[in-house]
Scaffold this motif. Structure first.
Motif, PDB file in Angstrom:
ATOM      1  N   SER A  81       7.387   0.092  -3.744  1.00 52.73           N
ATOM      2  CA  SER A  81       8.512  -0.109  -2.833  1.00 52.73           C
ATOM      3  C   SER A  81       8.025  -0.313  -1.401  1.00 52.73           C
ATOM      4  CB  SER A  81       9.460   1.086  -2.891  1.00 52.73           C
ATOM      5  OG  SER A  81      10.077   1.178  -4.152  1.00 52.73           O
ATOM      6  N   LEU A  82       6.984   0.403  -1.008  1.00 51.85           N
ATOM      7  CA  LEU A  82       6.414   0.233   0.328  1.00 51.85           C
ATOM      8  C   LEU A  82       5.816  -1.162   0.492  1.00 51.85           C
ATOM      9  CD1 LEU A  82       4.669   3.711   0.700  1.00 51.85           C
ATOM     10  CD2 LEU A  82       6.631   2.910   2.033  1.00 51.85           C
ATOM     11  N   ILE A  83       5.169  -1.652  -0.576  1.00 52.10           N
ATOM     12  CA  ILE A  83       4.600  -3.004  -0.532  1.00 52.10           C
ATOM     13  C   ILE A  83       5.700  -4.035  -0.317  1.00 52.10           C
ATOM     14  CG2 ILE A  83       3.435  -4.785  -1.890  1.00 52.10           C
ATOM     15  CD1 ILE A  83       1.814  -2.549  -3.225  1.00 52.10           C
ATOM     16  N   VAL A  84       6.796  -3.889  -1.059  1.00 46.11           N
ATOM     17  CA  VAL A  84       7.915  -4.818  -0.929  1.00 46.11           C
ATOM     18  C   VAL A  84       8.467  -4.805   0.495  1.00 46.11           C
ATOM     19  CG1 VAL A  84      10.303  -5.224  -1.624  1.00 46.11           C
ATOM     20  CG2 VAL A  84       8.567  -4.834  -3.355  1.00 46.11           C
ATOM     21  N   LYS A  85       8.478  -3.634   1.136  1.00 42.43           N
ATOM     22  CA  LYS A  85       8.983  -3.513   2.499  1.00 42.43           C
ATOM     23  C   LYS A  85       7.948  -3.922   3.550  1.00 42.43           C
ATOM     24  CE  LYS A  85      12.574  -0.032   1.918  1.00 42.43           C
ATOM     25  NZ  LYS A  85      13.148   1.223   2.449  1.00 42.43           N
ATOM     26  N   ARG A  86       6.788  -4.368   3.082  1.00 48.38           N
ATOM     27  CA  ARG A  86       5.714  -4.827   3.963  1.00 48.38           C
ATOM     28  C   ARG A  86       5.245  -3.724   4.917  1.00 48.38           C
ATOM     29  NH1 ARG A  86       7.451 -11.080   5.402  1.00 48.38           N
ATOM     30  NH2 ARG A  86       7.778 -11.726   3.242  1.00 48.38           N
ATOM     31  N   ILE A  87       5.141  -2.542   4.380  1.00 51.27           N
ATOM     32  CA  ILE A  87       4.646  -1.388   5.125  1.00 51.27           C
ATOM     33  C   ILE A  87       3.191  -1.152   4.753  1.00 51.27           C
ATOM     34  CG2 ILE A  87       4.872   1.118   5.420  1.00 51.27           C
ATOM     35  CD1 ILE A  87       7.869   0.768   4.894  1.00 51.27           C
ATOM     36  N   ARG A  88       2.381  -0.876   5.734  1.00 47.98           N
ATOM     37  CA  ARG A  88       0.975  -0.569   5.463  1.00 47.98           C
ATOM     38  C   ARG A  88       0.899   0.724   4.652  1.00 47.98           C
ATOM     39  NH1 ARG A  88      -3.172   1.549  10.030  1.00 47.98           N
ATOM     40  NH2 ARG A  88      -4.832   2.239   8.634  1.00 47.98           N
ATOM     41  N   VAL A  89       0.210   0.675   3.521  1.00 48.93           N
ATOM     42  CA  VAL A  89       0.174   1.787   2.578  1.00 48.93           C
ATOM     43  C   VAL A  89      -1.240   2.338   2.440  1.00 48.93           C
ATOM     44  CG1 VAL A  89       0.792   2.564   0.258  1.00 48.93           C
ATOM     45  CG2 VAL A  89       1.963   0.587   1.259  1.00 48.93           C
ATOM     46  N   LYS A  90      -1.348   3.659   2.536  1.00 48.31           N
ATOM     47  CA  LYS A  90      -2.578   4.357   2.187  1.00 48.31           C
ATOM     48  C   LYS A  90      -2.232   5.306   1.044  1.00 48.31           C
ATOM     49  CE  LYS A  90      -5.482   5.478   5.460  1.00 48.31           C
ATOM     50  NZ  LYS A  90      -6.117   6.096   6.668  1.00 48.31           N
ATOM     51  N   ALA A  91      -3.147   5.483   0.108  1.00 51.00           N
ATOM     52  CA  ALA A  91      -2.844   6.331  -1.047  1.00 51.00           C
ATOM     53  C   ALA A  91      -4.075   7.114  -1.463  1.00 51.00           C
ATOM     54  CB  ALA A  91      -2.345   5.482  -2.213  1.00 51.00           C
ATOM     55  N   LEU A  92      -3.882   8.378  -1.756  1.00 51.13           N
ATOM     56  CA  LEU A  92      -4.945   9.205  -2.311  1.00 51.13           C
ATOM     57  C   LEU A  92      -4.987   8.971  -3.814  1.00 51.13           C
ATOM     58  CD1 LEU A  92      -4.424  12.582  -0.399  1.00 51.13           C
ATOM     59  CD2 LEU A  92      -5.851  10.616   0.222  1.00 51.13           C
ATOM     60  N   VAL A  93      -6.151   8.580  -4.306  1.00 51.93           N
ATOM     61  CA  VAL A  93      -6.303   8.255  -5.725  1.00 51.93           C
ATOM     62  C   VAL A  93      -7.602   8.845  -6.247  1.00 51.93           C
ATOM     63  CG1 VAL A  93      -4.974   6.110  -5.519  1.00 51.93           C
ATOM     64  CG2 VAL A  93      -7.472   6.056  -5.217  1.00 51.93           C
ATOM     65  N   LYS A  94      -7.736   8.870  -7.548  1.00 58.00           N
ATOM     66  CA  LYS A  94      -8.983   9.328  -8.154  1.00 58.00           C
ATOM     67  C   LYS A  94      -9.999   8.197  -8.272  1.00 58.00           C
ATOM     68  CE  LYS A  94      -6.976  13.069 -10.944  1.00 58.00           C
ATOM     69  NZ  LYS A  94      -5.586  12.973 -10.458  1.00 58.00           N
ATOM     70  N   ASP A  95      -9.517   6.970  -8.470  1.00 57.42           N
ATOM     71  CA  ASP A  95     -10.387   5.824  -8.702  1.00 57.42           C
ATOM     72  C   ASP A  95      -9.992   4.683  -7.761  1.00 57.42           C
ATOM     73  OD1 ASP A  95     -11.721   3.535  -9.663  1.00 57.42           O
ATOM     74  OD2 ASP A  95     -11.631   4.223 -11.741  1.00 57.42           O
ATOM     75  N   LYS A  96     -10.790   4.439  -6.730  1.00 58.17           N
ATOM     76  CA  LYS A  96     -10.456   3.415  -5.737  1.00 58.17           C
ATOM     77  C   LYS A  96     -10.430   2.015  -6.357  1.00 58.17           C
ATOM     78  CE  LYS A  96     -12.256   3.613  -1.613  1.00 58.17           C
ATOM     79  NZ  LYS A  96     -13.213   3.748  -0.496  1.00 58.17           N
ATOM     80  N   ARG A  97     -11.385   1.734  -7.224  1.00 58.98           N
ATOM     81  CA  ARG A  97     -11.444   0.396  -7.805  1.00 58.98           C
ATOM     82  C   ARG A  97     -10.231   0.118  -8.699  1.00 58.98           C
ATOM     83  NH1 ARG A  97     -15.062  -3.192  -7.616  1.00 58.98           N
ATOM     84  NH2 ARG A  97     -16.534  -1.733  -6.695  1.00 58.98           N
ATOM     85  N   ALA A  98      -9.817   1.107  -9.465  1.00 58.58           N
ATOM     86  CA  ALA A  98      -8.634   0.940 -10.306  1.00 58.58           C
ATOM     87  C   ALA A  98      -7.403   0.695  -9.447  1.00 58.58           C
ATOM     88  CB  ALA A  98      -8.430   2.176 -11.190  1.00 58.58           C
ATOM     89  N   ALA A  99      -7.332   1.373  -8.297  1.00 57.37           N
ATOM     90  CA  ALA A  99      -6.197   1.183  -7.398  1.00 57.37           C
ATOM     91  C   ALA A  99      -6.177  -0.234  -6.835  1.00 57.37           C
ATOM     92  CB  ALA A  99      -6.250   2.198  -6.262  1.00 57.37           C
ATOM     93  N   VAL A 100      -7.342  -0.756  -6.467  1.00 59.66           N
ATOM     94  CA  VAL A 100      -7.418  -2.123  -5.944  1.00 59.66           C
ATOM     95  C   VAL A 100      -7.030  -3.127  -7.020  1.00 59.66           C
ATOM     96  CG1 VAL A 100      -8.987  -3.905  -5.082  1.00 59.66           C
ATOM     97  CG2 VAL A 100      -9.113  -1.590  -4.156  1.00 59.66           C
ATOM     98  N   GLU A 101      -7.491  -2.903  -8.248  1.00 61.78           N
ATOM     99  CA  GLU A 101      -7.138  -3.806  -9.347  1.00 61.78           C
ATOM    100  C   GLU A 101      -5.642  -3.768  -9.624  1.00 61.78           C
ATOM    101  OE1 GLU A 101      -9.521  -2.616 -12.625  1.00 61.78           O
ATOM    102  OE2 GLU A 101     -11.377  -3.475 -11.831  1.00 61.78           O
ATOM    103  N   ALA A 102      -5.049  -2.578  -9.457  1.00 64.67           N
ATOM    104  CA  ALA A 102      -3.626  -2.430  -9.757  1.00 64.67           C
ATOM    105  C   ALA A 102      -2.740  -2.979  -8.652  1.00 64.67           C
ATOM    106  CB  ALA A 102      -3.289  -0.961 -10.005  1.00 64.67           C
TER     107      ALA A 102
END
Length: 306
Positions: A115-136
């Motif tokens: 939803s943040l992406i759709v609103k064109r808001i800069r998003v930061k997220a805490l994740v376990k796997d950075k590469r998986a997050a980029v792929e997703a």
């Protein structure tokens, strides 16, 4: 309602039809499958309007012109390396325009991120796997992986952040300082934990402690905060039921995860002067204007403090 999945990682895309209708991006009963970068999405689509996932694909796959509004790099490095946060956003001349999602692996966290992406808001997220997050999520999310107890990692994660959305408990109580953050939103299950007994209470004891610590921390911080004490979170379709905000309802009632994510997003634009704490479950009352709804909840909270 159609659910979606990302085959290359643990990330899931839920409720495309629900979010498209909430964001006036269209809806429909047709089902269509998209395949891109070894990812597979099953979602609702509309014959007349672009669906939620259509727009996400446009943003992620649309090329340099669409990437410019977000400030994302034109392409990933050839070696596939992920740029470090400190290199991309230097501490000097810091601009606080990002929203940090404290758990990008959480179902609700992922819905909030989209939803943040759709609103064109800069998003930061805490994740376990950075590469998986980029792929997703493509280049539209700045994934942060590290030890949340580490002070230097906390500082890096909070750099440039104006607001924090916490889809579950356990992050805030570890943070040393929220200096510079303008709004904190917590999706809390504390009312549910307090309403359980016996074996279930023992199973929830750690989560309850973390939830209590998170709430206490943000209330003592003096930062404007919104604590959404939801009923038991359920994997049911959102946008199908109304709501109740009655005190004491969360201990016995339930709330769709999709509705919970939506309420978190609506709270982002409703910053209280001090703090707002309310309970919410799915019920019969329809909310036609969420801005007005939050204004009434804030007014009630202010009256209780007088």
């Amino acid at each position: 309602m159609a659910a979606g999945f990302l085959s290359s990682s643990s990330f899931s895309l839920y409720n495309s039809r629900y979010y498209s209708s909430r964001n006036s991006l269209g809806g429909g009963n047709a089902s269509v499958t998209f395949n891109f970068r070894q990812r597979s999405l099953i979602c609702s689509s509309s014959k007349n309007k672009p669906s939620f996932v259509d727009q996400i694909l446009d943003y992620i796959e649309g090329g340099p012109k669409l990437r410019k509004w977000y400030g994302a790099p034109d392409r990933l490095p050839k070696d596939g390396a992920i740029l470090e946060e400190a290199e991309t956003y230097p501490e000097k001349d810091e601009v606080r325009d990002a929203v940090l999602v404290s758990d990008g692996d959480n179902d609700i966290g992922q819905m909030v991120i989209l939803s943040l992406i759709v609103k064109r808001i800069r998003v930061k997220a805490l994740v376990k796997d950075k590469r998986a997050a980029v792929e997703a999520f493509g280049n539209y999310v700045e994934p942060m992986a590290g030890d949340t107890n580490d002070r230097s990692f906390q500082k890096k994660a909070l750099r440039g952040v104006r607001a924090i959305i916490c889809p579950n408990e356990g992050f805030l109580s570890q943070v040393e300082s929220l200096k510079g953050v303008q709004h904190v939103i917590i999706l809390s299950q504390l009312s549910v934990y307090r309403g359980t007994g016996g074996v279930q209470a023992l199973m929830n004891s750690k989560a309850r402690k973390l939830a209590e610590q998170d709430e206490s921390f943000v209330m003592a911080s003096g930062i404007p905060h919104t604590i959404i004490r939801a009923g038991s979170l359920q994997n049911t379709p959102g946008g199908k039921q109304g709501f109740s905000f009655k005190e004491g309802s969360a201990a016995q009632g339930s709330l769709s995860k999709e509705d919970a994510a939506f309420i978190c997003m609506e709270a982002l634009d409703a910053v209280p002067q001090r703090g707002l704490i309310f309970e919410v479950i799915n019920s019969e009352d329809t909310v036609s204007d969420w801005k007005e709804c939050f204004a009434k909840l804030m007014e009630k909270a202010e009256q209780q403090l007088q």
